[in-house]
Design an enzyme around this catalytic site. Structure first.
Site, PDB file in Angstrom:
ATOM      1  N   GLY A  95       6.580  -6.459   0.106  1.00 41.73           N
ATOM      2  CA  GLY A  95       6.071  -6.599   1.599  1.00 41.73           C
ATOM      3  C   GLY A  95       6.872  -6.692   2.562  1.00 41.73           C
ATOM      4  CE  LYS A 133      -2.688  -9.235  -2.862  1.00 47.16           C
ATOM      5  NZ  LYS A 133      -2.890  -8.312  -1.501  1.00 47.16           N
ATOM      6  N   PRO A 134      -2.869  -6.051  -5.574  1.00 51.76           N
ATOM      7  CG  PRO A 134      -4.610  -4.446  -6.248  1.00 51.76           C
ATOM      8  CD  PRO A 134      -4.320  -5.735  -6.606  1.00 51.76           C
ATOM      9  CD  GLU A 182      10.050  -1.646   7.089  1.00 50.67           C
ATOM     10  OE1 GLU A 182      10.676  -1.340   6.085  1.00 50.67           O
ATOM     11  OE2 GLU A 182       9.698  -2.837   7.367  1.00 50.67           O
ATOM     12  CD1 TRP A 216      -0.437  -1.193   3.308  1.00 50.14           C
ATOM     13  CD2 TRP A 216       0.488   0.716   3.246  1.00 50.14           C
ATOM     14  NE1 TRP A 216       0.636  -1.079   4.447  1.00 50.14           N
ATOM     15  CE2 TRP A 216       0.898   0.103   4.472  1.00 50.14           C
ATOM     16  CE3 TRP A 216       0.805   2.187   3.175  1.00 50.14           C
ATOM     17  CZ2 TRP A 216       1.685   0.731   5.595  1.00 50.14           C
ATOM     18  CZ3 TRP A 216       1.593   2.816   4.168  1.00 50.14           C
ATOM     19  CH2 TRP A 216       1.910   2.010   5.394  1.00 50.14           C
ATOM     20  CG  ASN A 217       4.998   1.253   0.792  1.00 50.43           C
ATOM     21  OD1 ASN A 217       4.583   0.170   0.200  1.00 50.43           O
ATOM     22  ND2 ASN A 217       6.202   1.507   1.189  1.00 50.43           N
ATOM     23  CD  GLU A 253      11.302  -3.485  -1.532  1.00 46.10           C
ATOM     24  OE1 GLU A 253      11.497  -3.321  -0.288  1.00 46.10           O
ATOM     25  OE2 GLU A 253      10.545  -2.848  -2.008  1.00 46.10           O
ATOM     26  CG  LEU A 254      11.281  -9.624   1.433  1.00 45.27           C
ATOM     27  CD1 LEU A 254      11.862 -10.992   2.026  1.00 45.27           C
ATOM     28  CD2 LEU A 254       9.671 -10.003   1.181  1.00 45.27           C
ATOM     29  CB  CYS A 293      10.817  -0.899   2.312  1.00 48.51           C
ATOM     30  SG  CYS A 293      10.962  -0.516   0.532  1.00 48.51           S
TER      31      CYS A 293
END
Length: 475
Positions: free
Chosen positions: A228, A174-175, A380, A150-151, A250-251, A284
């Site tokens: 995510g 898939k958003p 985070e 969502w960011n 990408e975590l 992130c």
């Protein structure tokens, strides 16, 4: 504004098969701005079927044709960039400056991968033994499931769709349920640009986890690209293992920002503001832990305090505001809890530390006296909170910066030679030296350790959606 709020499957906008919908909320005033269609298992399987049926023809499409389609999509987004930005403000809550910045950044992925589509490398050479010609071809990996957060609802969608489509892969996007409207708009732009039926599909499954896993279980799905949290990434890696599905991830991040002795504080504060406050800290790549040398600590804190005092907080549709809302009240409350915990663990609030009475707003906040290893340095933050740790020796700063399971992003401010030396010692996939932003469609984006697998953007990005095939020819 016409808000698309349906699923897109096999070239058609349509409601979910059971008619259910979920609310999409404006976090600035908590109003409902749309009700988006829920995707059932039947809908998700239909999306996989459509992508699989379209895959052979799309893979056979000339690279130039794929390139020109992406270019047309880029041109539409350029013409409608303010529409693009307004959607993000309304469903994500971010400031206008952040939204227009993301809109301009997001569309560049379509332009970049329009160019990369026609430059996929291969190889042709004589074997060392001289008995054969070695031909290395790269072919589309196949149906790709793209899961976005969502960011950055626009940039994460285009950063995945661009290379997948350029490579010749069909897609299922898939958003996040918090921000589906921006993703739907991107898909509609691709439809208007001429994407064939089945090549791009959009689903919003409920319940999310089980239905994403059901799509991964389908043998037609050969790629998962996920952005995510590390926690969800681990679960998806397990899900991909059974079918040996190729993954790009990408975590999470826990980016350190190191201010060395002798740093130019004008540059450091300007860069720190960008590294921390871009997207309200909900990134992130956001600077999460500030390690500031004792010799410059007090002046850095004073300058940072003055800079944060000038940050205006309010709805993003008011373009004068610098800091918008967080995506939800729940996210705002997580940030507030982190600040309360930091204070309980010995930190001092220099500025901010307050939630708004209404809406998901949280003040730009500055903490000092933060201890390395405290909760706020191991979590985070994903909000506008600057947590400052004092250090005396550079080796200690490097040790503390690397003391995390994450390794996505790091920042260093100092005299260039020393800053470069420290940058090479930091365990991160990306390091910014004397600057607060590194993201660029032409550069490889990704992390090390538990911050991810693979790279997005750059020449490397398209390779994530291609498989190498070795063909041996008689010499």
């Amino acid at each position: 504004m016409n808000l698309l709020a349906d699923l897109f499957i096999d070239g058609q906008w349509r409601p979910g098969s059971d008619g259910r919908r979920f609310d999409v909320t404006d976090p600035a005033d908590l109003s409902t701005i749309a009700q988006f269609a829920v995707a059932t298992e039947r809908d998700c399987m239909a999306a996989v079927d459509a992508a699989a049926a379209a895959q052979p023809a799309w893979a056979a499409t000339a690279p130039r044709e794929r390139s020109e389609l992406l270019r047309r999509a880029y041109e539409i987004l350029t013409e409608e960039v303010e529409v693009f930005a307004e959607l993000m403000v309304r469903e994500n809550g971010k400031s206008w400056a952040d939204a227009i910045g993301e809109a301009n950044y997001a569309k560049e992925f379509f332009r970049w991968f329009a160019e990369e589509a026609v430059r996929v490398p291969g190889d042709y050479r004589l074997s060392p033994a001289g008995d054969k010609r070695i031909v290395v071809d790269r072919q589309p990996i196949g149906v790709s499931l793209l899961v976005t957060p969502w960011n950055f609802p626009a940039a994460m969608a285009t950063r995945k769709l661009g290379p997948a489509l350029a490579a010749g892969c069909t897609t299922i996007l898939k958003p996040a349920r918090e921000t589906p409207l921006t993703a739907a708009y991107v898909v509609e732009v691709l439809r208007r640009a001429g994407v064939p039926r089945g090549v791009v599909n959009l689903v919003t499954p409920v319940p999310t986890g089980p239905l994403v896993k059901r799509m991964i279980d389908r043998p037609e799905v050969r790629k998962l690209s996920f952005t995510g949290s590390t926690e969800v990434g681990r679960e998806l890696l397990h899900a991909c293992a059974d079918s040996v599905v190729s993954t790009s991830m990408e975590l999470g991040g826990n980016a350190p920002l190191v201010v060395l002795p002798g740093a130019d504080l004008d540059t450091a504060v300007e860069g720190a503001l960008l590294a921390k406050m871009r997207n309200g800290g909900s990134a992130c790549t956001a600077a999460n832990r500030f390690y500031v040398h004792s010799s410059v600590h007090d002046e850095f804190v004073a300058r940072m305090d003055a800079a944060l005092a000038a940050v205006s907080v309010g709805p993003g549709l008011d373009r004068a505001n610098d800091l918008g809302a967080l995506v939800s009240v729940a996210e705002r409350d997580k940030v507030a809890d982190l600040v309360r915990t930091a204070v309980a663990e010995g930190a001092t609030v220099v500025r901010g530390g307050r939630s708004a009475a209404r809406g998901a707003f949280y003040d730009a906040t500055l903490l000092t006296g933060v201890a390395h290893g405290s909760t706020i340095t191991t979590t985070e933050i994903f909000g506008p909170v600057t947590a400052v740790v004092r250090f005396d020796h550079v080796d200690d700063a490097v040790r503390m910066a690397n003391d995390t399971v994450y390794g996505l992003m790091a920042y260093v401010f100092g005299e260039e030679r020393e800053a470069m030396a420290v940058a090479r010692r930091l365990e991160a996939g990306m390091v910014a030296v004397n600057r607060g932003v590194v993201s660029d469609p032409a550069a490889p984006f990704g992390g090390v350790k538990q911050s991810g697998l693979g790279r997005e953007g750059g020449s490397e990005g398209i390779l994530e959606f291609l498989e190498e095939k070795y063909i041996a020819l008689t010499a």
